[in-house]
Design a protein around this motif. Sequence first.
Motif, mmCIF file in Angstrom:
data_model
loop_
_atom_site.group_PDB
_atom_site.id
_atom_site.type_symbol
_atom_site.label_atom_id
_atom_site.label_comp_id
_atom_site.label_asym_id
_atom_site.label_seq_id
_atom_site.Cartn_x
_atom_site.Cartn_y
_atom_site.Cartn_z
ATOM 1 N N PRO A 122 0.919 -1.340 -0.008
ATOM 2 C CA PRO A 122 0.107 0.088 -0.101
ATOM 3 C C PRO A 122 0.797 1.290 -0.263
ATOM 4 O O PRO A 122 0.339 2.346 -0.641
ATOM 5 N N VAL A 123 2.092 1.304 0.647
ATOM 6 C CA VAL A 123 2.813 2.444 0.647
ATOM 7 C C VAL A 123 3.342 2.767 -0.523
ATOM 8 O O VAL A 123 3.438 4.078 -1.025
ATOM 9 N N LEU A 124 3.220 1.973 -1.735
ATOM 10 C CA LEU A 124 3.682 2.337 -2.998
ATOM 11 C C LEU A 124 2.637 2.618 -3.763
ATOM 12 O O LEU A 124 2.902 3.071 -5.017
ATOM 13 N N THR A 125 1.525 2.563 -3.386
ATOM 14 C CA THR A 125 0.013 3.058 -4.174
ATOM 15 C C THR A 125 -0.123 4.575 -3.894
ATOM 16 O O THR A 125 -1.199 4.945 -4.466
ATOM 17 N N GLY A 126 0.862 5.115 -3.310
ATOM 18 C CA GLY A 126 0.701 6.723 -2.857
ATOM 19 C C GLY A 126 1.656 7.614 -3.740
ATOM 20 O O GLY A 126 2.527 7.140 -4.251
ATOM 21 N N VAL A 127 1.307 8.837 -3.795
ATOM 22 C CA VAL A 127 2.285 9.958 -3.962
ATOM 23 C C VAL A 127 2.700 10.622 -2.884
ATOM 24 O O VAL A 127 1.895 11.064 -2.062
#
Length: 379
Positions: free
Chosen positions: A150-155
């Motif tokens: 999930p942390v990589l699905t953010g900007v």
Amino acid sequence: MKFSVDRDVLADAVAWAARSLPIRPSVPVLVGLLLDADESGLVLSTFDYETSATATVSADVSEPGRALVSGRLLADICRSLPNKPVDLQLEGARVTLTCGAARFSLQTMPVEDYPTLPAMPSATGTVDSETFAHAVAQAVTAAGRDDMLPVLTGVRIEIDGSTISLLATDRFRLSQRELDWNPNSPDESAAALVPAKVLGDTAKSLTAGPEVTIALSHGGVGEGIIGFEGHADGGLRRTTTRLLDGEFPKVRSLFPSEHQTTALVDKAALVESVKRVSLVAERNTAVQLAFSDGVLTLDAGSGDEAQASESVEATIDGEDITTGFNPQFLLDGLGAIDEPVVKMAFTQASKPVVISGAVQEGGGDSGFRYLLMPRRLLS
């Protein structure tokens, strides 16, 4: 509750608020759209415990009140209405909507079961709406889509004085976009990890007004929430979303400070060549790029399978280099660049390439960089 409102204003506001409705709500009441009418106008809201959307519009309110109805159904109805004023009235457990000769009766849901909308944090600053939407669209190119990470699905939004940096990565590529903005405090400094999909949809939907207000909490009210506010023809639009938890990787150091080889290539020609050559590339295989003697040669396919090769003119500075990339990831990066000529900078074949727009002398920095990991070439 009883009010009259312009059909286009209502349809636009309902569609904007309803876009945030969950597809699979955790509780049934979350499919509702909250109508709140008082002497100051009409407020339409949706909330799924993560993201809220609120649209404020002018309306002629004769009886204040609140009602909760199916958001998607109301959006469908509003899109189909004739171009006439809309009258809406709460009658017992139903809402009656009248527009010209059209009349609808909608079942309401219990307002008391609807969650309280989160408070908007204090404004941190403002940014040009078109510039912000474009910058976000560039940044989300590299955002991950794997919910297992999930942390990589953010900007990651980093605020440093009058500069905002947007960073995203899915481990195979990395995007960085920097832009100027107007902070409320000249020494403003903050960082937030915002879901990429929410950020992309929100930035794109707030371009009707001249600027977007960004509100990021530093503690207290609105902790762990970021808010965006902008104006539309019919009134005010506001979105809040909960920030992602977790530590975003320290990716800035991945951009090398020096390069052994750089190449300038016409973007349109390169995009078309990659599309053609990649037609014969097997799934999850690379398209080979060979830079030599003023020519970029693209190859794909191997052995007894279909093969393709094409050459594109390139201005090459440095040593010859041969490498390969996932063709779709390469096209994604090229598509996010505005300039007609792209600059591809390499340290060595086994290291990532940094792709950016080639800015004419004196034209300044384009503000966008796209780093792409190479793929192993088939022998």
